[in-house]
Design an enzyme around this catalytic site. Structure first.
Site, PDB file in Angstrom:
ATOM      1  N   TYR A  94       2.005   9.762  -8.476  1.00 14.52           N
ATOM      2  CA  TYR A  94       2.600   8.477  -8.096  1.00 14.52           C
ATOM      3  C   TYR A  94       3.974   8.766  -7.509  1.00 14.52           C
ATOM      4  O   TYR A  94       4.212   9.821  -6.924  1.00 14.52           O
ATOM      5  CB  TYR A  94       2.599   7.584  -9.370  1.00 14.52           C
ATOM      6  N   LYS A 167      -1.805   3.874  -7.375  1.00 14.95           N
ATOM      7  CA  LYS A 167      -1.582   2.726  -8.263  1.00 14.95           C
ATOM      8  C   LYS A 167      -2.700   2.653  -9.307  1.00 14.95           C
ATOM      9  O   LYS A 167      -2.463   2.370 -10.481  1.00 14.95           O
ATOM     10  CB  LYS A 167      -1.514   1.429  -7.448  1.00 14.95           C
TER      11      LYS A 167
HETATM   12  C1  LIG Z   1       7.049   1.119  -6.628  1.00 15.34           C
HETATM   13  C2  LIG Z   1       6.592   0.373  -5.479  1.00 15.34           C
HETATM   14  O1  LIG Z   1       5.675  -0.431  -5.556  1.00 15.34           O
HETATM   15  C3  LIG Z   1       7.244   0.569  -4.205  1.00 15.34           C
HETATM   16  O2  LIG Z   1       8.228   1.305  -4.132  1.00 15.34           O
HETATM   17  O3  LIG Z   1       6.776  -0.035  -3.221  1.00 15.34           O
HETATM   18 MG   LIG Z   2       4.909  -0.969  -3.659  1.00 10.42          MG
END
Ligand SMILES: CC(=O)C(=O)O
Ligand SMILES: [Mg+2]
Ligand SMILES: NC(=O)C1=CN([C@@H]2O[C@H](COP(=O)(O)OP(=O)(O)OC[C@H]3O[C@@H](n4cnc5c(N)ncnc54)[C@H](O)[C@@H]3O)[C@@H](O)[C@H]2O)C=CC1
Length: 567
Positions: A94, A167
């Protein structure tokens, strides 16, 4: 070089494969005789081997690729590794490494994961799902992106599939959402990223981003199709462009079980972190003055949720609105500006307010810190507003300069400063600097994971204000309650549950739960969300024992029963 024997689907499907852990009896029953070396390993042993292989990777991107290959071979083992080493591996699968992986997707491509929907083939949309042969009650969650604003790195076209995949990995690792019941989707509507369009190896639709009616109709067809095929699924939207993210949530949020992570998830995690900071300072929401730098999807989503908290604290909506100052490319947003976006307009300040400000309305950014294109820059805003809370969602690395931070810290004892932009190359300031510049007084978090820092003899542990700390539990709560909609009350319950998980306080304590406790805190969030869904009358299942129902719903990375045949 011999022939590679055909592997039965029980081995080629990562959801059923267990590789060297298939027992002799299973190998016999499933047609795997002679397909594997003799030894039968336990999941523990496999996890040890996989971790050793991972540790040998030279850098984070190589580790990402290694983990994705494991993901594609054996999901139980992949999630076992992820859960055992969550703090170490979340930044790989992530944020921030997923950003690197997205940039290089067409070149590092090995095999597809997820559902690819091309705007040039709208008639394939339904078929792309139907051919998965999943029943109406077999999908809990669908994460979709159109990749226009991936994290803070912009438009990455079809490469965006990996944010949907990432995600989902967090949903499962953090909250035990069953990976067999989730789908990752990219809406490939073209890209305005010319590097991609000029790359012969680019894997997406090769034209500029479709907009207008054609684009809207494609998104509408997507929602129509998934909600019809999977009527119980939560429809998670990720990393759409600012205008579209909000427009779709407003247009469809009442009709579908929809969740916009960048607006609602980010708003909820920031609300939790501010709640926790106010527990330290002993002040109330209604007393805060908030400057948001970067008034896009995330920034305005955060403002909306903090404003609701002020309203709950007794302010009326107008009073609460007046406690926000939003700064974007043109500088502080003022009501006489042309080109304000709809979602920014409600927060624009009256032009008259700034006329006698030090620096004045006509002053160009120049020497006052991070320069706005024109108008009133961040430093001038901070100097005049004396904010108690400063939020960064701008994608501008280093925008929270020492000068800005020292200015803020002159006027408040414990400045609350959250540089939330991702990935690392976009962060407004590193928490270590914020703490050093304020002699340890700043109450801070960041969107990315950062190491603890020692300032003036106090060790500060920095919480990660990333929506990943809230959306997994929120999703699990929706799954368990089978909620018809995601309501503001459920979001609030999620934020409060996160804040309630913060231990102790004391000097240097983090404002948010630690990632190593993410499974426990996600379960607590889910419990709160189920209760809120029941209270608000949107739950279709109201368990007698909510805590147990949430535990029972959490998928565990262990080998369960084997399939009866190789299928
Ligand atoms: C964490 C997230 O969803 C973003 O940085 O777009
Ligand atoms: Mg995001
Ligand atoms: N920590 C978290 O959980 C989350 C963090 N984010 C981060 O927030 C950042 C923004 O994301 P989105 O809101 O989705 O993007 P967005 O594009 O909707 O918003 C960014 C805003 O910043 C403004 N901006 C750009 N340059 C600026 C400058 N020089 N001065 C002032 N404003 C400027 C843009 O005009 C835009 O309004 C990204 O880095 C993203 O990774 C987003 C969602 C969740």
């Amino acid at each position: 070089m011999g022939r590679q024997p055909r592997l039965p689907s029980v081995m080629s499907d990562p959801l059923t494969n267990r590789g060297t852990a298939f027992t002799a009896a299973e190998r016999d029953r499933l047609g795997l005789v002679g397909r594997l070396p003799d030894a039968v390993l336990t999941l523990d042993q496999q996890a040890r081997r996989a971790y050793e292989q991972l540790r040998r990777q030279p850098d984070d991107l190589a580790a990402y690729i290694n983990l994705e290959q494991l993901h594609d071979r054996n999901e139980v083992l992949y999630y076992r590794l992820l859960t055992d080493h969550l703090t170490e591996l979340l930044p790989i699968v992530y944020d921030p490494t997923v950003g690197e992986a997205i940039k290089t997707y067409s070149h590092e491509y090995r095999r597809p994961r997820g559902v690819f929907l091309s705007i040039d083939r709208p008639r394939d949309l339904r078929r792309s799902f139907e051919e998965l042969e999943l029943g109406a009650d077999e999908v809990d969650l669908v994460v979709v992106t159109d990749a226009e604003q991936i994290l803070g790195i912009g438009d990455w076209g079809v490469h965006g599939i990996q944010i949907s995949v990432g995600k989902l990995a967090v949903y499962t690792a953090a909250a035990g959402i069953d990976p067999a019941r989730c789908l990752a989707v990219v809406l490939d509507v073209g890209t305005d990223n010319e590097t991609l369009l000029n790359d012969p190896l680019y894997l997406g639709v090769r034209h500029s981003r479709a907009r207008g009616e054609r684009y809207d109709a494609f998104v509408a067809a997507y929602l129509d199709t998934v909600s019809e095929l999977y009527p119980d699924a939560l429809l998670h939207f990720e990393d759409f462009g600012a205008g579209n993210a909000r427009r779709f949530l407003e247009r469809y949020g009442e009709r579908y079980r929809m969740f916009n992570d960048d607006m609602q998830g980010t708003g909820a995690i920031t609300l939790a972190a501010v709640r926790s900071a106010l527990n330290v300072t002993g002040s109330r929401f209604g007393e805060q003055r908030v400057v948001v730098f970067g008034a896009g999807t995330a920034g305005v989503g955060i403002a909306d949720q903090l404003r609701e908290a002020m309203v709950r604290d007794g302010l009326d909506k107008d009073e609460a609105t007046r406690r926000f100052w939003l700064v974007d490319r043109p500088g502080l947003l003022l009501d006489d500006m042309d080109g304000l976006r709809d979602y920014q307009r409600g927060y624009a300040r009256p032009k008259g307010e700034v006329e006698d400000w030090a620096g004045g309305a006509d002053r160009a950014g120049g020497d006052t810190g991070h320069a706005a294109d024109q108008g009133i820059d961040l430093l001038t805003t901070v100097r005049n507003v004396r904010p108690t809370v400063l939020i960064g969602t701008s994608t501008v690395r280093g925008a929270f300069t020492r000068q800005v931070v020292e200015e803020m810290a002159q006027h408040v004892e414990r400045p609350v400063i959250f540089p939330l932009s991702n990935p690392t190359e976009k962060i407004e300031a590193m928490p270590a600097d914020l703490l050093r510049w304020t002699g340890g007084r700043a109450l801070t978090t960041a969107g990315i994971p950062v190491d603890p820092v020692e300032v003036e003899g106090v060790r500060h542990v920095i919480g990660q204000a990333n929506n990943a700390l809230v959306y997994p539990g929120l999703g699990l709560g929706v799954v368990v309650s089978r909620a018809e909609r995601l309501t503001p009350g459920m979001l609030l319950a999620a934020a409060e549950a996160v804040a309630g998980q913060v231990e102790g306080g004391g000097p240097g304590a983090p404002l948010l739960p630690q990632v190593e406790n993410l499974r426990a805190s996600s379960a607590a969030v889910a419990v709160a969300v189920v209760r809120a869904a029941v209270e608000e009358g949107v739950a279709r299942v109201a368990p007698d024992d909510v805590v147990q129902a949430v535990q029972d719903a959490m998928w565990q990375p262990v080998y369960g029963e084997t399939p009866r045949s190789s299928g």
